[in-house]
Design a protein around this motif. Structure first.
Motif, PDB file in Angstrom:
ATOM      1  N   GLN A  87      45.594 -39.209  16.945  1.00  0.00           N
ATOM      2  CA  GLN A  87      46.576 -40.033  17.647  1.00  0.00           C
ATOM      3  C   GLN A  87      46.960 -41.244  16.795  1.00  0.00           C
ATOM      4  OE1 GLN A  87      47.808 -38.949  20.685  1.00  0.00           O
ATOM      5  NE2 GLN A  87      49.388 -40.482  20.281  1.00  0.00           N
ATOM      6  N   GLN A  88      46.011 -41.738  16.009  1.00  0.00           N
ATOM      7  CA  GLN A  88      46.299 -42.856  15.113  1.00  0.00           C
ATOM      8  C   GLN A  88      47.309 -42.449  14.038  1.00  0.00           C
ATOM      9  OE1 GLN A  88      42.839 -45.010  13.664  1.00  0.00           O
ATOM     10  NE2 GLN A  88      43.873 -45.542  11.752  1.00  0.00           N
ATOM     11  N   TRP A  89      47.243 -41.197  13.613  1.00  0.00           N
ATOM     12  CA  TRP A  89      48.217 -40.709  12.627  1.00  0.00           C
ATOM     13  C   TRP A  89      49.604 -40.643  13.244  1.00  0.00           C
ATOM     14  CZ3 TRP A  89      47.560 -40.109   7.494  1.00  0.00           C
ATOM     15  CH2 TRP A  89      46.251 -40.161   7.021  1.00  0.00           C
ATOM     16  N   TYR A  90      49.689 -40.223  14.513  1.00  0.00           N
ATOM     17  CA  TYR A  90      50.992 -40.127  15.178  1.00  0.00           C
ATOM     18  C   TYR A  90      51.581 -41.513  15.455  1.00  0.00           C
ATOM     19  CZ  TYR A  90      48.802 -35.625  16.580  1.00  0.00           C
ATOM     20  OH  TYR A  90      48.146 -34.423  16.622  1.00  0.00           O
ATOM     21  N   ASP A  91      50.710 -42.439  15.875  1.00  0.00           N
ATOM     22  CA  ASP A  91      51.186 -43.739  16.341  1.00  0.00           C
ATOM     23  C   ASP A  91      51.371 -44.750  15.214  1.00  0.00           C
ATOM     24  OD1 ASP A  91      51.019 -42.708  18.895  1.00  0.00           O
ATOM     25  OD2 ASP A  91      49.095 -43.650  19.354  1.00  0.00           O
ATOM     26  N   LYS A  92      50.556 -44.662  14.170  1.00  0.00           N
ATOM     27  CA  LYS A  92      50.543 -45.717  13.150  1.00  0.00           C
ATOM     28  C   LYS A  92      50.767 -45.214  11.724  1.00  0.00           C
ATOM     29  CE  LYS A  92      47.518 -49.306  11.148  1.00  0.00           C
ATOM     30  NZ  LYS A  92      47.522 -48.762   9.765  1.00  0.00           N
ATOM     31  N   GLU A  93      49.879 -44.344  11.251  1.00  0.00           N
ATOM     32  CA  GLU A  93      49.849 -44.043   9.813  1.00  0.00           C
ATOM     33  C   GLU A  93      51.135 -43.389   9.310  1.00  0.00           C
ATOM     34  OE1 GLU A  93      47.548 -45.653   8.801  1.00  0.00           O
ATOM     35  OE2 GLU A  93      45.916 -45.548  10.240  1.00  0.00           O
ATOM     36  N   ILE A  94      51.577 -42.338   9.986  1.00  0.00           N
ATOM     37  CA  ILE A  94      52.806 -41.659   9.546  1.00  0.00           C
ATOM     38  C   ILE A  94      54.032 -42.545   9.745  1.00  0.00           C
ATOM     39  CG2 ILE A  94      54.341 -39.693   9.966  1.00  0.00           C
ATOM     40  CD1 ILE A  94      51.833 -38.007  10.528  1.00  0.00           C
ATOM     41  N   PRO A  95      54.234 -43.143  10.936  1.00  0.00           N
ATOM     42  CA  PRO A  95      55.431 -43.983  11.113  1.00  0.00           C
ATOM     43  C   PRO A  95      55.498 -45.160  10.136  1.00  0.00           C
ATOM     44  CG  PRO A  95      54.480 -43.445  13.245  1.00  0.00           C
ATOM     45  CD  PRO A  95      53.494 -42.994  12.216  1.00  0.00           C
ATOM     46  N   LYS A 116      48.786 -25.522  16.905  1.00  0.00           N
ATOM     47  CA  LYS A 116      49.528 -25.579  18.164  1.00  0.00           C
ATOM     48  C   LYS A 116      49.512 -26.972  18.775  1.00  0.00           C
ATOM     49  CE  LYS A 116      49.066 -20.714  19.526  1.00  0.00           C
ATOM     50  NZ  LYS A 116      48.477 -19.753  20.504  1.00  0.00           N
ATOM     51  N   GLU A 117      48.436 -27.703  18.552  1.00  0.00           N
ATOM     52  CA  GLU A 117      48.313 -29.035  19.142  1.00  0.00           C
ATOM     53  C   GLU A 117      48.892 -30.141  18.264  1.00  0.00           C
ATOM     54  OE1 GLU A 117      44.907 -30.312  21.182  1.00  0.00           O
ATOM     55  OE2 GLU A 117      44.109 -28.304  21.542  1.00  0.00           O
ATOM     56  N   ILE A 118      49.056 -29.876  16.956  1.00  0.00           N
ATOM     57  CA  ILE A 118      49.344 -30.972  16.025  1.00  0.00           C
ATOM     58  C   ILE A 118      50.745 -30.935  15.415  1.00  0.00           C
ATOM     59  CG2 ILE A 118      48.621 -32.016  13.812  1.00  0.00           C
ATOM     60  CD1 ILE A 118      45.752 -31.090  14.509  1.00  0.00           C
ATOM     61  N   VAL A 119      51.260 -29.755  15.063  1.00  0.00           N
ATOM     62  CA  VAL A 119      52.476 -29.721  14.234  1.00  0.00           C
ATOM     63  C   VAL A 119      53.674 -30.397  14.883  1.00  0.00           C
ATOM     64  CG1 VAL A 119      51.760 -27.740  12.857  1.00  0.00           C
ATOM     65  CG2 VAL A 119      53.044 -27.351  14.983  1.00  0.00           C
ATOM     66  N   GLU A 120      53.871 -30.202  16.160  1.00  0.00           N
ATOM     67  CA  GLU A 120      55.012 -30.842  16.819  1.00  0.00           C
ATOM     68  C   GLU A 120      54.832 -32.355  16.909  1.00  0.00           C
ATOM     69  OE1 GLU A 120      56.546 -28.026  20.217  1.00  0.00           O
ATOM     70  OE2 GLU A 120      54.447 -27.550  19.746  1.00  0.00           O
ATOM     71  N   GLU A 121      53.595 -32.782  17.023  1.00  0.00           N
ATOM     72  CA  GLU A 121      53.318 -34.220  17.105  1.00  0.00           C
ATOM     73  C   GLU A 121      53.595 -34.929  15.779  1.00  0.00           C
ATOM     74  OE1 GLU A 121      52.703 -35.784  19.923  1.00  0.00           O
ATOM     75  OE2 GLU A 121      52.823 -33.844  20.943  1.00  0.00           O
ATOM     76  N   VAL A 122      53.239 -34.305  14.656  1.00  0.00           N
ATOM     77  CA  VAL A 122      53.504 -34.965  13.364  1.00  0.00           C
ATOM     78  C   VAL A 122      54.996 -34.964  13.064  1.00  0.00           C
ATOM     79  CG1 VAL A 122      51.205 -34.550  12.399  1.00  0.00           C
ATOM     80  CG2 VAL A 122      53.021 -32.862  12.009  1.00  0.00           C
ATOM     81  N   GLU A 123      55.713 -33.957  13.546  1.00  0.00           N
ATOM     82  CA  GLU A 123      57.167 -33.966  13.389  1.00  0.00           C
ATOM     83  C   GLU A 123      57.762 -35.131  14.177  1.00  0.00           C
ATOM     84  OE1 GLU A 123      60.847 -30.806  13.584  1.00  0.00           O
ATOM     85  OE2 GLU A 123      59.395 -30.777  15.241  1.00  0.00           O
ATOM     86  N   LYS A 124      57.315 -35.321  15.426  1.00  0.00           N
ATOM     87  CA  LYS A 124      57.805 -36.438  16.250  1.00  0.00           C
ATOM     88  C   LYS A 124      57.463 -37.784  15.612  1.00  0.00           C
ATOM     89  CE  LYS A 124      57.233 -33.967  20.648  1.00  0.00           C
ATOM     90  NZ  LYS A 124      56.405 -33.895  21.884  1.00  0.00           N
ATOM     91  N   ALA A 127      57.100 -37.251  10.120  1.00  0.00           N
ATOM     92  CA  ALA A 127      56.788 -36.541   8.878  1.00  0.00           C
ATOM     93  C   ALA A 127      57.991 -35.738   8.421  1.00  0.00           C
ATOM     94  CB  ALA A 127      55.587 -35.618   9.079  1.00  0.00           C
ATOM     95  N   HIS A 128      58.225 -35.749   7.103  1.00  0.00           N
ATOM     96  CA  HIS A 128      59.374 -35.030   6.541  1.00  0.00           C
ATOM     97  C   HIS A 128      59.083 -33.542   6.347  1.00  0.00           C
ATOM     98  CE1 HIS A 128      59.834 -39.272   5.303  1.00  0.00           C
ATOM     99  NE2 HIS A 128      61.125 -39.053   5.492  1.00  0.00           N
ATOM    100  N   MET A 129      57.816 -33.215   6.108  1.00  0.00           N
ATOM    101  CA  MET A 129      57.395 -31.833   5.909  1.00  0.00           C
ATOM    102  C   MET A 129      55.991 -31.669   6.482  1.00  0.00           C
ATOM    103  SD  MET A 129      58.480 -31.304   1.895  1.00  0.00           S
ATOM    104  CE  MET A 129      59.079 -32.876   1.251  1.00  0.00           C
ATOM    105  N   ILE A 130      55.587 -30.419   6.650  1.00  0.00           N
ATOM    106  CA  ILE A 130      54.231 -30.098   7.078  1.00  0.00           C
ATOM    107  C   ILE A 130      53.594 -29.201   6.019  1.00  0.00           C
ATOM    108  CG2 ILE A 130      52.846 -28.780   8.752  1.00  0.00           C
ATOM    109  CD1 ILE A 130      54.838 -29.715  10.906  1.00  0.00           C
ATOM    110  N   GLU A 131      52.340 -29.490   5.678  1.00  0.00           N
ATOM    111  CA  GLU A 131      51.588 -28.629   4.770  1.00  0.00           C
ATOM    112  C   GLU A 131      50.428 -28.024   5.561  1.00  0.00           C
ATOM    113  OE1 GLU A 131      50.833 -29.458   0.433  1.00  0.00           O
ATOM    114  OE2 GLU A 131      48.813 -29.825   1.215  1.00  0.00           O
ATOM    115  N   LEU A 132      50.418 -26.719   5.694  1.00  0.00           N
ATOM    116  CA  LEU A 132      49.363 -26.024   6.420  1.00  0.00           C
ATOM    117  C   LEU A 132      48.227 -25.672   5.468  1.00  0.00           C
ATOM    118  CD1 LEU A 132      51.558 -23.582   8.547  1.00  0.00           C
ATOM    119  CD2 LEU A 132      50.527 -25.744   9.296  1.00  0.00           C
ATOM    120  N   VAL A 133      47.010 -25.970   5.889  1.00  0.00           N
ATOM    121  CA  VAL A 133      45.836 -25.663   5.070  1.00  0.00           C
ATOM    122  C   VAL A 133      44.819 -24.952   5.938  1.00  0.00           C
ATOM    123  CG1 VAL A 133      44.909 -27.980   5.479  1.00  0.00           C
ATOM    124  CG2 VAL A 133      44.028 -26.642   3.584  1.00  0.00           C
ATOM    125  N   SER A 134      44.239 -23.890   5.387  1.00  0.00           N
ATOM    126  CA  SER A 134      43.296 -23.085   6.159  1.00  0.00           C
ATOM    127  C   SER A 134      42.140 -22.652   5.275  1.00  0.00           C
ATOM    128  CB  SER A 134      44.014 -21.841   6.712  1.00  0.00           C
ATOM    129  OG  SER A 134      43.101 -20.962   7.326  1.00  0.00           O
TER     130      SER A 134
END
Length: 398
Positions: A87-95, A116-124, A127-134
């Motif tokens: 939540q800190q990444w959504y609210d502070k770090e990324i913005p 499923k829980e994170i990708v839409e939140e980082v877009e909101k 974030a300009h892009m998403i990097e998936l790591v598995s």
């Protein structure tokens, strides 16, 4: 602070996944991108984009000793993902990073449930892009399918050299709609022993860690070149693994990568060192005859050999520069590196015993000043026959 007006050679900006980046250096997910402060610092040092630490459902708890050196230009670590709440990444770090002008790539791992829980939140969050790591190949594709169906921003898949077929997975990712690729993640598991304490240096649950830095570059180089050769249309590929200098970045670019991930170099030399790498890259590209990163991209691919080449080497020794100063510094590395004792140096004379020399080329590679060089000699009838015999034997034992 990086200033593109100070570039003295080629243009180092690149187009990647629909964005124009100020340089091809992408600050990889790791300790340097722990939060907005680190990401902004990397951008100001010249990075074209930065990748967040990997965001997961829960913040990581790291063991007390989770990073160490392997040698002067490589590291071993058992550090996990982001150690701050998502939540800190959504609210502070990324913005905050986006507001400062940083091109932010949100690293998301490591399961379909987490995607499923994170990708839409980082877009909101901006974030300009998403990097998936598995951790596994079979998990990455479902993560990609879900992410592509639920976000509008570009999606990059990060591949691992630990997988049996990262090149095949790269092609599969592109077939499933990945906008870009990153190759490769850290190599492991690996181990370092503290001989004074007779135990593993790292305090992970099993003592193992993951290797980054120059030691992994040849592995990553091979994988990046194979991905590029198997996907002629791909331009959104960035390499990761041991980029410690501008020359290292150019190697990757010639092998097929458009961008170059940096992490270990920033840890060992300070993130501001990347500014120097930007200026060095501009100069070096121009010296090599290229006007841009796009011009050098894939330059080496047409020159890969189609078969083994058997011949001798024509050595050239230049003891002095044109101005009369010494070019050879009499370090003796060429002599010491010769396993067959074929080379002798009595400055300013150098000799090679042709009966002993196997023409391996190592003496040229270890010369620090370029005083010793070599060209491939034209093939003789004997060379061609040896080449045929070698191919015949290899085919018989494959």
């Amino acid at each position: 602070m990086f200033d593109k007006e100070k570039l003295e050679g080629a243009d180092i900006g690149i187009d990647f996944c629909g964005y124009h980046l100020q340089s091809p250096y992408i600050l990889s997910s790791g300790p340097l991108t722990y939060g907005s402060e680190g990401m902004i610092r990397g951008y100001k040092a010249g990075c074209g984009a930065v990748v967040t630490k990997t965001i997961r459902k829960e913040a990581a708890i790291n063991p007390v000793h989770h990073m160490g050196t392997v040698n002067q230009d490589s590291l071993i670590n058992c550090e996990k993902w982001a150690d701050s709440d998502r939540q800190q990444w959504y609210d502070k770090e990324i913005p905050e990073a986006v507001k400062a002008g940083v091109i932010v790539i949100a690293s998301v791992g490591h399961t379909l449930g987490e995607a499923k829980e994170i990708v839409e939140e980082v877009e909101k969050a901006g974030a300009h892009m998403i990097e998936l790591v598995s951790y596994t190949e079979d998990t990455l594709i479902p993560m990609l399918d879900y992410t592509k169906a639920h976000v509008k921003i570009p999606v990059i898949c990060k591949l691992s050299g630990n997988w049996p077929d990262p090149v095949g997975t790269a092609k599969l990712c592109l077939e499933h709609g990945a906008d870009g690729l990153c190759a490769i993640d850290s190599i492991g598991p690996t181990l370092k022993i503290d001989i004074k304490k007779a135990r593993p240096e790292l305090m992970s649950g099993d003592g193992y860690g993951w290797m980054t830095g120059a030691a992994m570059r040849p592995i990553s180089m091979r994988i990046n070149s194979e991905i590029a050769r198997n996907t002629p249309e791909l331009r959104n590929l960035y390499a990761s693994g041991g980029v410690m200098s501008a020359d290292n970045a150019i190697e990757y670019m010639m092998a097929g990568a458009m961008g170059a991930g940096v992490c270990t170099v920033g840890i060992l030399k300070g993130v501001n060192y990347i500014e120097k790498m930007c200026y060095d890259l501009s100069k070096r590209l121009k010296e090599l005859g290229y006007d841009s990163v796009a011009d050098v991209n894939r330059a080496a691919l047409p020159n890969f050999p189609k078969k083994e080449y058997v011949s001798k080497l024509d050595f050239h020794f230049q003891p002095f520069k044109e101005d009369g100063k010494k070019l050879c510094v009499s370090c003796g590395k060429c002599v010491n590196a010769c396993c067959y004792e074929a080379r002798k140096l009595a400055f300013p004379e150098m000799t090679v015993d042709q009966d002993k020399c196997r023409y391996c080329g190592l003496c040229v590679d270890v010369c620090p000043t370029g005083a010793l060089t070599a060209d491939r000699a034209p093939q003789t009838a004997e060379d061609l026959e040896l080449e045929r015999m070698s191919k015949e034997f290899y085919e018989s034992v494959k």
